[in-house]
Scaffold this motif. Sequence first.
Motif, PDB file in Angstrom:
ATOM      1  N   LYS A 131      -6.395   8.970  -0.285  1.00 40.18           N
ATOM      2  CA  LYS A 131      -6.437   7.777  -1.135  1.00 40.18           C
ATOM      3  C   LYS A 131      -5.176   6.952  -0.946  1.00 40.18           C
ATOM      4  CE  LYS A 131      -9.524   9.332  -4.728  1.00 40.18           C
ATOM      5  NZ  LYS A 131      -9.734   9.557  -6.151  1.00 40.18           N
ATOM      6  N   TYR A 132      -5.306   5.661  -1.211  1.00 39.81           N
ATOM      7  CA  TYR A 132      -4.159   4.753  -1.160  1.00 39.81           C
ATOM      8  C   TYR A 132      -4.259   3.784  -2.319  1.00 39.81           C
ATOM      9  CZ  TYR A 132      -3.563   6.605   3.522  1.00 39.81           C
ATOM     10  OH  TYR A 132      -3.386   7.459   4.576  1.00 39.81           O
ATOM     11  N   MET A 155      -7.854  -0.742   7.373  1.00 38.69           N
ATOM     12  CA  MET A 155      -6.465  -0.328   7.680  1.00 38.69           C
ATOM     13  C   MET A 155      -6.293   0.291   9.069  1.00 38.69           C
ATOM     14  SD  MET A 155      -4.790   1.218   4.244  1.00 38.69           S
ATOM     15  CE  MET A 155      -3.798   2.425   5.145  1.00 38.69           C
ATOM     16  N   HIS A 180       9.244   6.151  -4.884  1.00 42.81           N
ATOM     17  CA  HIS A 180       8.088   7.046  -4.987  1.00 42.81           C
ATOM     18  C   HIS A 180       8.544   8.507  -5.148  1.00 42.81           C
ATOM     19  CE1 HIS A 180       3.931   8.351  -3.478  1.00 42.81           C
ATOM     20  NE2 HIS A 180       4.634   9.451  -3.406  1.00 42.81           N
ATOM     21  N   MET A 182      -9.840   0.409   3.009  1.00 42.98           N
ATOM     22  CA  MET A 182      -9.299   1.526   3.769  1.00 42.98           C
ATOM     23  C   MET A 182      -9.824   1.533   5.198  1.00 42.98           C
ATOM     24  SD  MET A 182      -8.801   4.547   0.955  1.00 42.98           S
ATOM     25  CE  MET A 182      -9.348   5.753   2.087  1.00 42.98           C
ATOM     26  N   PHE A 215      -6.458   1.533  -6.888  1.00 41.32           N
ATOM     27  CA  PHE A 215      -6.710   2.177  -5.599  1.00 41.32           C
ATOM     28  C   PHE A 215      -7.249   1.140  -4.610  1.00 41.32           C
ATOM     29  CE2 PHE A 215      -7.240   6.407  -7.832  1.00 41.32           C
ATOM     30  CZ  PHE A 215      -6.260   7.066  -7.103  1.00 41.32           C
ATOM     31  N   TYR A 220       2.306   8.192  -8.068  1.00 41.07           N
ATOM     32  CA  TYR A 220       2.143   6.736  -7.933  1.00 41.07           C
ATOM     33  C   TYR A 220       0.880   6.212  -8.598  1.00 41.07           C
ATOM     34  CZ  TYR A 220      -1.520   6.746  -4.335  1.00 41.07           C
ATOM     35  OH  TYR A 220      -2.714   6.898  -3.674  1.00 41.07           O
ATOM     36  N   THR A 221      -0.138   7.083  -8.707  1.00 44.45           N
ATOM     37  CA  THR A 221      -1.390   6.638  -9.317  1.00 44.45           C
ATOM     38  C   THR A 221      -1.195   6.258 -10.793  1.00 44.45           C
ATOM     39  OG1 THR A 221      -1.899   8.971  -9.720  1.00 44.45           O
ATOM     40  CG2 THR A 221      -2.882   7.959  -7.778  1.00 44.45           C
ATOM     41  N   VAL A 231       0.834  -1.198   0.000  1.00 39.24           N
ATOM     42  CA  VAL A 231       0.000   0.000   0.000  1.00 39.24           C
ATOM     43  C   VAL A 231       0.869   1.248   0.000  1.00 39.24           C
ATOM     44  CG1 VAL A 231      -1.735   1.292   1.308  1.00 39.24           C
ATOM     45  CG2 VAL A 231      -1.837  -1.207   1.217  1.00 39.24           C
ATOM     46  N   GLU A 232       0.457   2.210  -0.805  1.00 39.74           N
ATOM     47  CA  GLU A 232       1.222   3.446  -0.924  1.00 39.74           C
ATOM     48  C   GLU A 232       0.272   4.634  -0.949  1.00 39.74           C
ATOM     49  OE1 GLU A 232       4.595   2.655  -3.399  1.00 39.74           O
ATOM     50  OE2 GLU A 232       4.586   4.689  -4.187  1.00 39.74           O
ATOM     51  N   GLY A 233       0.694   5.716  -0.318  1.00 45.74           N
ATOM     52  CA  GLY A 233      -0.080   6.950  -0.356  1.00 45.74           C
ATOM     53  C   GLY A 233       0.836   8.100  -0.705  1.00 45.74           C
ATOM     54  N   CYS A 234       0.262   9.287  -0.857  1.00 41.99           N
ATOM     55  CA  CYS A 234       1.048  10.455  -1.241  1.00 41.99           C
ATOM     56  C   CYS A 234       0.383  11.696  -0.652  1.00 41.99           C
ATOM     57  CB  CYS A 234       1.092  10.559  -2.766  1.00 41.99           C
ATOM     58  SG  CYS A 234       2.002  11.986  -3.364  1.00 41.99           S
TER      59      CYS A 234
END
Length: 156
Positions: free
Chosen positions: A94-95, A156, A130, A153, A147, A140-141, A85-88
């Motif tokens: 969003k992840y 999590m 990233h 989510m 997503f 990353y999207t 899992v990655e977010g920004c």
Amino acid sequence: MALRRIFTDRESALHKVCKTVTNFDQKLHQLLDDMKDTLLDANGVGLAAPQVGILRRVVVVDTGDEILELVNPELIETSGEQVGVEGCLSVPGKYGIVKRPMVAKVKAQDRNGNWFEAEGEELIARCFCHELDHLDGIVYTQVMDRFLTEEEMEEM
Ligand code: NI
């Protein structure tokens, strides 16, 4: 302490290729200091200069032990693979699921122009990849599998 505004991926700064840093001057030092403050304030792991609207190849990464300052960073070695899992900070709320190397080594210059190397595993390897993507205008999207769903989510 000076916080900078974090740009979102709806703004063009996030989609441009950043320029190499050639002046290791007070202006760069101020940018790095402000980026570190902004990263800590936002509780992030990494921040790239285009995320504060500056189109230069500058990144800060919080390894947990220290905040690395990476100027003109380049990926020089990767190994293994992780899917996670990655977010920004520029894509709030969003992840996504992104495949990255398990280990990543970068070389970069410090705030005075001296070259050094840094190696990261797991979260830090993910963060290096990233953040370096940001310097080439890649969010990353654009490289994720998908997503996370709202259900995922919540878990999590
Ligand atoms: Ni990001």
